[in-house]
Design a protein around this motif. Structure first.
Motif, PDB file in Angstrom:
ATOM      1  N   ARG A  15     -40.411 -49.347  51.614  1.00 51.61           N
ATOM      2  CA  ARG A  15     -41.410 -48.848  50.579  1.00 51.61           C
ATOM      3  C   ARG A  15     -40.515 -48.017  49.715  1.00 51.61           C
ATOM      4  N   ASN A  19     -40.698 -49.268  45.485  1.00 52.27           N
ATOM      5  CA  ASN A  19     -40.853 -48.234  44.381  1.00 52.27           C
ATOM      6  C   ASN A  19     -39.651 -48.260  43.380  1.00 52.27           C
ATOM      7  N   LYS A  22     -39.810 -51.658  41.450  1.00 54.85           N
ATOM      8  CA  LYS A  22     -41.035 -51.555  40.309  1.00 54.85           C
ATOM      9  C   LYS A  22     -40.696 -50.672  39.251  1.00 54.85           C
ATOM     10  N   GLU A  23     -39.942 -49.364  39.523  1.00 53.17           N
ATOM     11  CA  GLU A  23     -39.979 -48.578  38.546  1.00 53.17           C
ATOM     12  C   GLU A  23     -38.852 -48.768  37.330  1.00 53.17           C
ATOM     13  N   GLU A  34     -49.136 -51.592  49.775  1.00 54.38           N
ATOM     14  CA  GLU A  34     -47.952 -50.920  49.064  1.00 54.38           C
ATOM     15  C   GLU A  34     -47.581 -49.679  50.028  1.00 54.38           C
TER      16      GLU A  34
END
Length: 145
Positions: A15, A19, A22-23, A34
Motif C-alpha cells: 500500500r 501510494n 501513484k504520487e 486500494e
C-alpha cells in the motif's frame, strides 16, 4: 527471447509503495482494492512495472524453499527513466523529493555528457533519471539504442 514485458518489484508494504508510485505519476491497476492490494500493475509506457508483496514473490519462486530476502543495501540493478530534457529531470526530482524519496545523487552534469541523478524508492530500489542530448525516442516513448 528478446524483450522484457514485466518488471516485478518485491515490496515490503504494498500500500505504501502503491501510494508512492501513484504520487510520482504512475497510473495503477490494482488487483484487490486500494486499501488491501494483492498485486499492482502500472499502466506505464514500455515495459510494465508490477508491485508484489516481497515474501509472496519469494514463495512464487519456490514455495518450499524460497530465496532469502535481502536485508538492504544495493540490489545490484537500477531502474531508469530517460527524460527528454534536463528540465524534465529536474521536475521529476522535485516530485520524488516532495513525496519523500531519498535522493542519493542530485541531478548534475554527468561524465558522458548527459544530465541526471538517482533516488531510492520506499523499498530501496534505485532509480536513475537522466537526459542525453542525442537521445531519440520511438512512437512508444521508448529510448532508441
Amino acid at each position: 527471447m528478446n524483450r522484457i514485458n514485466l518488471i516485478a518489484l518485491g515490496v515490503r508494504d504494498i500500500r505504501k509503495s502503491l501510494n508512492f508510485y501513484k504520487e510520482i505519476g504512475f497510473e495503477a491497476s490494482v488487483v484487490g482494492d486500494e486499501e488491501k492490494p494483492v498485486i499492482v500493475f502500472f499502466k506505464n509506457e514500455g515495459s510494465r512495472l508490477e508491485l508484489f508483496p516481497l515474501e509472496e514473490l519469494a514463495k512464487d519462486i519456490n514455495v518450499e524453499n524460497p530465496p532469502a530476502l535481502s536485508t538492504g543495501g544495493f540490489p545490484g540493478f537500477t531502474l531508469a527513466y530517460n527524460g527528454k530534457s534536463a528540465a524534465e529531470v529536474d521536475d521529476i526530482f522535485k516530485k520524488v523529493k516532495d513525496v519523500g524519496a531519498h535522493v542519493v545523487k542530485h541531478p548534475q552534469p554527468l561524465s558522458w555528457g548527459g544530465y541526471g541523478g538517482y533516488f531510492v524508492d520506499p523499498d530501496g530500489y534505485y532509480w536513475e533519471v537522466a537526459y542525453g542530448a542525442d537521445w531519440q525516442f520511438d512512437e512508444n516513448n521508448m529510448l532508441m539504442i
